[in-house]
Design an enzyme around this catalytic site. Structure first.
Site, PDB file in Angstrom:
ATOM      1  CE  LYS A  89      -4.294   1.478   2.675  1.00 59.22           C
ATOM      2  NZ  LYS A  89      -4.594   1.493   4.074  1.00 59.22           N
ATOM      3  CB  SER A 169      -7.700   3.270   3.144  1.00 61.07           C
ATOM      4  OG  SER A 169      -7.211   2.898   3.815  1.00 61.07           O
ATOM      5  CB  SER A 193      -9.032   0.318   5.307  1.00 63.95           C
ATOM      6  OG  SER A 193      -9.706   1.430   5.576  1.00 63.95           O
TER       7      SER A 193
END
Length: 485
Positions: A89, A169, A193
């Protein structure tokens, strides 16, 4: 691809290949880590145009893989992740030629000086850091109107399964693995998330106990709730990455608690009989008003599968608290403090040194950055950033008490249950506020082909149990669906 052998492997073997499959092929010298990287890069170039999950690839990935192939020949593999391509990420520092931006144009030229602690752990295990994934900007704490998976730097992540929500996210990290652009990935969770995008992308997602995985070098949202964790297409794949991520980091003191797992036989966790005799609780009032009839029908089918696995389902438990009772005041205060601390320690050449600088940058580039506004950034900026406000301290104590003691611990004790199970990402706020773990596992699709999954939640550091339950469930239902891209 010009290499017809690799092209055949890429089309016929690589999709849905597990990490174990890859290791076995590398041990038999039927494929190399460099070839795995080559095939995944080809997949990214051809497939990601429809998903938009990968922000950038590591320009050194192929050279790193070649080095790891040589090391395998000379001294053998470092671990089960040796030579395995993994995506990160875009809020995780890498001390290489990739950026770390949390999806924000304000940090589009930010090159960290060193790896995050968890990235060092992955490299030490022999994983190949393949690239960075798109994410909901600032971990979905920029605007309460923002669409899941959108960032000013990367645009909109799309669900590989169709016109469905891609999830919280860590959306790019999940969508990329679902679309077969890497063997596994790492995301972060503050509230849902990891769990939500795992469920929305037919993946296994492990949301660890806060303290299991270091947050050093990860762009923060909340010091009390943030936790990195893995995505995989199988429970075993996710566990292999999770094991590499864990460990004590002196710069993140809470990770000392992970020593509770010293001596744990993680291989034994993967037991197809792990659910036999286990008591699983269901708190229907948490989700029955929000979930549609399709979700409820699918969830009841999942409960039937749990019973078939030998579990005893204790239905209709009352947790005594609703998710809306927790609020987000804790995050509003912690975000400014944590982000200012991170940005203030970045390299001197980075002009963005504080949350106020981020807000100012966005105001100066509204067409590119303010598609959904930035009301949460502005609200957080109005706090002191010192974590001394009475409102914050009361909210922190209240949330942790309600989530951990009133809701979760009380249910575990009163009903003598080993875990709670929820459909999709319902109930994630309790685990988030308490810092407790959750494991999402696929269970086919609901109406219209939207991926569906269930999530097991347990006490702090109950990951070995939860992963075992997820494995037994996976072994029974084989719920992972391959997307048609």
């Amino acid at each position: 691809m010009e290499n017809k052998r690799l092209d055949k492997l890429r089309k016929e073997w690589l999709p849905e290949a597990t990490i174990r499959d890859m290791q076995e092929k590398m041990e038999r010298e039927e494929v190399t880590a460099e070839e795995l990287v080559t095939m995944y890069l080809a997949e990214i170039s051809e497939t990601d145009r429809n998903v938009n999950s990968v922000l950038e690839v590591n320009p050194d990935a192929m050279q790193i893989a070649r080095m790891l192939d040589y090391e395998r020949r000379m001294t053998g593999p470092r671990s089960g992740l040796h030579g395995i391509p993994v995506l990160l990420k875009d809020n995780m520092d890498t001390g290489d030629r990739m950026h770390t931006s949390a999806g924000s144009l304000a940090l589009k030229e930010h090159y960290p000086g060193e790896d995050a602690f968890l990235v060092k752990k992955l490299r030490d295990a022999g994983a190949v850091i393949l690239g960075k994934t798109n994410m909901t900007e600032w971990a979905n704490f920029m605007s309460d109107k923002m669409t899941n998976g959108w960032s000013s730097r990367g645009g909109q992540v799309k669900n590989p399964y169709g016109p469905f929500d891609v999830g919280g996210s860590s959306s790019g990290s999940a969508a990329a693995v679902a679309a077969n652009l890497a063997a596994a990935s790492v995301g972060t969770e503050t509230t849902g998330s990891i769990i939500e995008p795992a469920s929305q992308n037919s993946l296994v997602g492990i949301k660890p106990t806060v303290g299991a995985v270091s947050r050093t070098g990860v762009i923060p949202l909340s010091v009390t709730q943030d936790t990195p964790g893995p995505f995989g297409r199988t429970v075993e794949d996710a566990l292999m990455v999770f094991r590499a991520l864990t460990g004590t980091d002196p710069e993140d003191p809470v990770t000392a608690l992970s020593a509770v797992w010293a001596g744990t036989d993680w291989d034994a966790v993967l037991d197809p009989e792990a659910l036999n005799g286990v008591r699983i609780g269901v708190a229907r009032n948490i989700f029955e008003r929000e979930a549609d009839t399709g979700v409820m029908k699918r969830f009841d089918e999942a409960l039937g599968a749990l019973r078939d696995c030998g579990a005893e389902v204790i239905d209709d438990i009352d947790l005594g608290v609703m998710e809306d009772d927790l609020g987000y005041d804790v995050l509003l205060h912690e975000f400014k403090s944590a982000l200012n601390g991170y940005l203030g320690r970045t390299e001197p050449g980075n002009p963005i040194r504080s949350l106020a600088d981020v807000i100012e940058f966005n105001n100066s580039h509204p067409d590119e950055t303010l598609r959904f506004g930035q009301n949460l950034l502005e609200e957080s900026e109005r706090t002191s950033g010192t974590l001394t406000e009475r409102g914050y301290l009361e909210a922190l104590e209240r949330n942790r008490h309600l989530a951990a003691e009133v809701a979760l611990e009380s249910a575990f004790r009163k009903h003598r249950i080993d875990a709670l199970v929820f459909p999709k990402s319902h109930g994630c706020s309790f685990g988030a506020a308490a810092g407790y773990p959750g494991v999402a596992v696929p269970f086919g699709a609901g109406e219209g082909g939207e991926p569906f999954g269930i999530t097991f939640y347990g006490r702090a550091f109950a990951e070995p149990d939860l992963i075992g339950y997820a494995f037994a469930f996976e072994h029974r239902v084989r719920g992972r669906i391959k997307p048609e891209l």
